[in-house]
Design a protein around this motif. Structure first.
Motif, short mmCIF file in Angstrom:
data_model
loop_
_atom_site.label_atom_id
_atom_site.label_comp_id
_atom_site.label_asym_id
_atom_site.label_seq_id
_atom_site.Cartn_x
_atom_site.Cartn_y
_atom_site.Cartn_z
N ILE A 136 0.84 -1.20 0.00
CA ILE A 136 0.00 0.00 0.00
C ILE A 136 0.87 1.25 0.00
N GLU A 137 1.92 1.24 0.82
CA GLU A 137 2.85 2.38 0.86
C GLU A 137 3.51 2.60 -0.49
N ASP A 140 2.09 2.24 -3.24
CA ASP A 140 1.02 2.64 -4.16
C ASP A 140 0.77 1.59 -5.24
N GLY A 145 -4.87 -1.41 -5.40
CA GLY A 145 -6.06 -0.66 -5.80
C GLY A 145 -6.90 -1.47 -6.74
N LEU A 187 -9.52 1.05 -1.00
CA LEU A 187 -8.61 1.20 -2.14
C LEU A 187 -9.16 0.59 -3.42
#
Length: 457
Positions: free
Chosen positions: A243-244, A246, A249, A271
Motif C-alpha cells: 500500500i505504501e 502505491d 487498488g 482502495l
C-alpha cells in the motif's frame, strides 16, 4: 446477422433500472442483447429470427464463477476429506507434479463444459499447475474448445523445491511467459478467453517477489489475483508495504481473505480491491468463515467461486446458498447474543446473493459494461431455467426460486455471446462421451503415478 427472440419468459435482469418482468421478451442480435420489453414485435422480420417460447421459464444473466482450479477436474472428490494442510502436501507437492499437458487439457475442457452445464457462462480459471508453456497452452486450448467465456489467470506451480532450487515463494512471476501469451493465444483482450495473473501475493511470497508481481500486473494492465490465508504469511506486514508503494487498488483481487484484520480489510476495500469467497471449500478445508458479512458491513460485496472440484461440486447455485446460509446463521447468532432474539427480518435478501454470482463477478473482472446483467447492449450471456419442473413449481418470487431452489436439473438452456451452448437440458458439444473417457483415464493415471512415486521414495 443471427437473431434470437425469447418470448413470454419471466426475466430477472439484475439491472437496477430494467428490473424484473413477470412476462417479457428478450431480443438478441449477433452476440448482444438488443432489447428487453414486455412485448417485442419483429413484424415481417420475425421470419429471419429464431423464436423461442419462454412460457414457464425464468431467464437470468449467465453466472460468473470467479475462482476455480479447473485443472483438478479429473480428480473429482479425491481431496474431499483433506484439510488445507493435506491439500498443500498431497496436491501441490504430490499429484500436481505428475500432470502432463494432456491432463491439463482434458481437465480444463471437461471442467469448463460442466460449468456451462451448471449455468456458468464466464469462468475464472485460476491455473497454478503450469510448469511448462505446453501445460499453459493445453489449458488455454481446453477453454477455447469448450466455448465458455473465460478469464485465464496464469499462475505458477507450488512443488517442494529440489536440492539447489529456490522455494516457489522466491520465484517472480515469469514475465516472458505472460508476454508470450499476450502476443499469441490471448492477444485479443476482448476475446472469449482473456488473460489475468494468478500471483502469489504477500501471503505466499517474499516481499521482493510481491513487488515484482504487482508491478508486472500494473505495467501490463492485467488483473492480479492472489490467495490470502492458510497458515502464516511469508511476508509479515506485506500488504501495508505494498500500500505504501502505491501498488494496491483497482485490479487487485483477493481470494479468501479470512485472516485479514478488520483494519486492513477496511483499507483494502477503500482502495478498490475486490474479494472472492469460496464458501464451501473455505469451511471444509479450514480457511475459516467466509468474509461475506465483514465485506457487507463495509459496503462491499464478494464474488463467489467454486475453488476445487477435487473437493466439492461445481454448482455455483450451491456455493451461493452456502455463503448466504452461513452468513445468515452468523448474523442470527450475533443478534441472539446481543439482543436475546433473532433479527426482526432477514439480514441478507436472496437478490443480494444472486448479485454475487452475476454483477459482482463482472465487477471483479472489470467487465460490468459487458456481462453480469440482461441489459441491452451487453453480451448475450444468459441461462434459461425451466420453472415448471417439480422442484420449482409454483413460482411466487422468481429471484428466490432461482437463488434458493434451482439446481443443475432445472437449467434447460445456456447461451454465451448469442450462441446456444446448452439446449433442452443437454450440453451442445460433439464427442462428449469420448472426452469423459479421456478424463477418467487421466484421473486413473495420475493416481497410479503418484502412488508409484510414493512407493519408490
Amino acid at each position: 446477422m443471427r437473431r434470437t427472440l425469447i418470448k413470454s419468459a419471466t426475466i430477472v435482469s439484475m439491472d437496477a433500472e430494467l428490473g424484473d418482468l413477470d412476462s417479457g421478451d428478450l431480443l438478441i442480435e449477433g452476440d448482444r442483447i438488443i432489447e428487453v420489453q414486455p412485448h417485442i414485435d419483429l413484424g415481417s422480420g420475425s421470419a429471419e429470427a429464431e423464436i423461442v417460447d419462454g412460457t414457464g421459464r425464468i431467464v437470468i444473466p449467465g453466472l460468473i464463477n470467479a475462482h476455480m482450479h479447473t485443472w483438478q477436474t479429473a480428480l473429482r472428490g479425491f481431496a474431499a476429506n483433506w484439510t488445507l494442510l493435506e491439500y498443500f502436501r498431497r496436491m501441490h507437492a504430490g499429484l500436481a507434479t505428475v500432470f502432463r499437458p494432456d491432463d491439463i487439457y482434458i481437465a480444463t475442457l471437461v471442467g469448463a463444459l460442466n460449468q456451462i452445464n451448471c449455468g456458468t457462462t464466464t469462468l475464472v480459471d485460476w491455473c497454478h499447475n503450469n510448469p511448462t508453456p505446453d501445460h499453459t497452452d493445453a489449458a488455454v486450448r481446453g477453454l477455447v474448445e469448450s466455448g465458455i467465456r473465460a478469464a485465464f489467470f496464469h499462475g505458477s506451480p507450488k512443488p517442494e523445491p529440489k536440492p539447489g532450487e529456490r522455494h516457489f515463494s522466491e520465484v517472480p512471476h515469469p514475465r516472458r511467459e505472460v508476454e508470450r501469451l499476450l502476443a499469441g493465444p490471448l492477444t485479443d483482450r476482448n476475446g472469449l478467453v482473456t488473460l489475468g495473473l494468478a500471483i502469489l501475493g504477500p501471503h505466499y511470497s517474499t516481499f521482493d517477489v510481491s513487488m515484482h508481481d504487482f508491478r508486472l500486473a500494473r505495467e501490463l494492465d492485467l488483473i492480479a489475483s492472489m490467495h490470502q490465508g492458510g497458515g502464516l504469511a511469508k511476508t509479515a506486514g506485506g500488504w501495508e508495504k505494498l500500500i505504501e508503494a502505491d501498488l494496491v487498488g483497482a485490479g487487485i483481487n483477493i481470494v479468501h481473505g479470512n485472516d485479514l484484520s478488520d483494519d486492513l480489510l477496511h483499507r483494502l476495500v477503500d482502495l478498490g480491491v475486490t474479494f472472492c469467497v469460496t464458501p464451501e471449500n473455505e469451511m471444509i478445508q479450514g480457511h475459516g468463515f467466509p468474509i461475506t458479512g465483514r465485506l457487507l458491513k463495509l459496503g462491499a460485496r464478494p464474488s463467489i467461486g467454486i475453488d476445487l472440484e477435487s473437493v466439492l461440486a461445481g454448482d455455483l447455485f450451491g456455493a451461493t446458498r452456502a455463503a448466504l446460509s452461513m452468513q445468515r446463521a452468523l448474523d442470527n447468532a450475533d443478534s441472539r447474543r446481543a439482543h436475546g432474539t433473532i433479527p426482526d427480518t432477514t439480514t441478507i435478501p436472496t437478490r443480494e446473493a444472486l448479485r454475487w454470482i452475476t454483477i459482482e463477478g463482472a465487477r471483479m473482472l472489470g467487465r460490468e459494461d459487458d456481462i453480469g446483467s440482461l441489459t441491452p447492449g451487453k453480451l448475450a450471456d444468459l441461462v434459461v431455467i425451466n420453472a415448471t419442473d417439480l422442484n420449482l413449481f409454483p413460482v411466487h418470487d422468481p429471484v428466490s426460486t432461482v437463488t434458493m431452489q434451482t439446481s443443475l436439473a432445472n437449467i434447460e438452456a445456456v447461451m454465451i455471446g448469442g450462441v446456444w451452448k446448452k439446449r433442452n437440458g443437454r450440453v451442445l458439444f460433439d464427442a462428449l462421451d469420448e472426452r469423459k473417457q479421456q478424463l477418467a483415464q487421466s484421473g486413473r493415471r495420475l493416481v497410479h503415478d503418484i502412488e508409484r512415486q510414493r512407493r519408490a521414495a
